[in-house]
Write an enzyme that holds these catalytic residues in place. Structure first.
Site, mmCIF file in Angstrom:
data_model
loop_
_atom_site.group_PDB
_atom_site.id
_atom_site.type_symbol
_atom_site.label_atom_id
_atom_site.label_comp_id
_atom_site.label_asym_id
_atom_site.label_seq_id
_atom_site.Cartn_x
_atom_site.Cartn_y
_atom_site.Cartn_z
ATOM 1 N N VAL A 10 42.045 83.067 53.164
ATOM 2 C CA VAL A 10 40.864 82.319 52.713
ATOM 3 C C VAL A 10 39.671 83.270 52.796
ATOM 4 O O VAL A 10 39.349 83.785 53.875
ATOM 5 C CB VAL A 10 40.627 81.060 53.575
ATOM 6 C CG1 VAL A 10 39.318 80.388 53.173
ATOM 7 C CG2 VAL A 10 41.798 80.094 53.444
ATOM 8 N N HIS A 69 36.266 83.554 58.798
ATOM 9 C CA HIS A 69 36.595 82.525 59.800
ATOM 10 C C HIS A 69 37.215 83.188 61.017
ATOM 11 O O HIS A 69 38.018 84.107 60.903
ATOM 12 C CB HIS A 69 37.541 81.470 59.223
ATOM 13 C CG HIS A 69 38.733 82.042 58.527
ATOM 14 N ND1 HIS A 69 38.661 82.561 57.250
ATOM 15 C CD2 HIS A 69 40.007 82.206 58.926
ATOM 16 C CE1 HIS A 69 39.849 83.008 56.881
ATOM 17 N NE2 HIS A 69 40.690 82.812 57.897
ATOM 18 N N HIS A 81 39.635 82.592 64.080
ATOM 19 C CA HIS A 81 40.679 81.701 64.606
ATOM 20 C C HIS A 81 40.562 81.624 66.123
ATOM 21 O O HIS A 81 40.395 82.650 66.784
ATOM 22 C CB HIS A 81 42.077 82.273 64.308
ATOM 23 C CG HIS A 81 42.460 82.338 62.873
ATOM 24 N ND1 HIS A 81 43.291 81.424 62.292
ATOM 25 C CD2 HIS A 81 42.154 83.232 61.895
ATOM 26 C CE1 HIS A 81 43.489 81.744 61.014
ATOM 27 N NE2 HIS A 81 42.808 82.845 60.748
ATOM 28 N N GLY A 129 45.929 90.089 56.510
ATOM 29 C CA GLY A 129 46.459 88.725 56.507
ATOM 30 C C GLY A 129 45.445 87.675 56.092
ATOM 31 O O GLY A 129 45.709 86.479 56.244
#
Ligand code: 5GP
Ligand code: ZN
Length: 142
Positions: free
Chosen positions: A96, A100, A102, A93
């Protein structure tokens, strides 16, 4: 101008609602939050995925995420729990391609969840998969 949106945020070339700004790590609000307060923690140094991420940067990202999650739960925001989530690869999924983490604040009945077809492998299958991964880990040094 970089073609990485998160590098552009780090460089101050793109706007972001910043939560934490440290020498190697930046945390800012996600523009399409899963739940109120959903934010992202990133290493400032570009890494497209976990294989490219300096483990020290990874440790700093996690430490910042831990600190923010703990602070959010103690804040006046109506947060009852927090999920940490990291997508590595398209199949996971990832959209970007700048690593990162989440942080997704949770409240009972907020509708966020993981959809899965839960499996029930027997011990032989679990042991076999564990052996394969163990061998991979032993032979892989980053
Ligand atoms: P991924 O699916 O790669 O794990 O998550 C990418 C996340 O980045 C998504 O939740 C998306 O809403 C967020 N995002 C994409 N572009 C931007 C942006 O320009 N600014 C911010 N703050 N978040 C973004
Ligand atoms: Zn980047």
């Amino acid at each position: 101008m970089t073609d990485c949106i998160f590098c552009a945020i780090v460089a101050g070339q793109s706007p972001a609602s910043v939560v934490l700004d440290e020498p190697d790590v930046l945390a800012f609000m996600d523009i399409r939050p899963f739940t109120p307060g959903h934010l992202l923690v990133i290493p400032k140094r570009h890494a497209s995925g976990l294989a490219q991420l300096d483990p020290e940067d990874g440790a700093k990202v996690f430490a910042a995420g831990q600190r923010i999650a703990t602070a959010m739960r103690a804040s006046e925001l109506p947060i009852e729990g927090v999920n940490m989530f990291l997508a590595d690869g398209v199949a996971a999924g990832q959209e970007v391609f700048h690593v990162h983490l989440h942080l997704v604040p949770r409240t009972a009945g907020d509708g966020f969840g993981i959809r899965a077809h839960w499996q029930t492998p027997n011990r032989t299958v679990l042991d076999g998969t564990a052996a394969t991964i163990r061998t991979a880990v032993e032979s892989h040094r980053s």
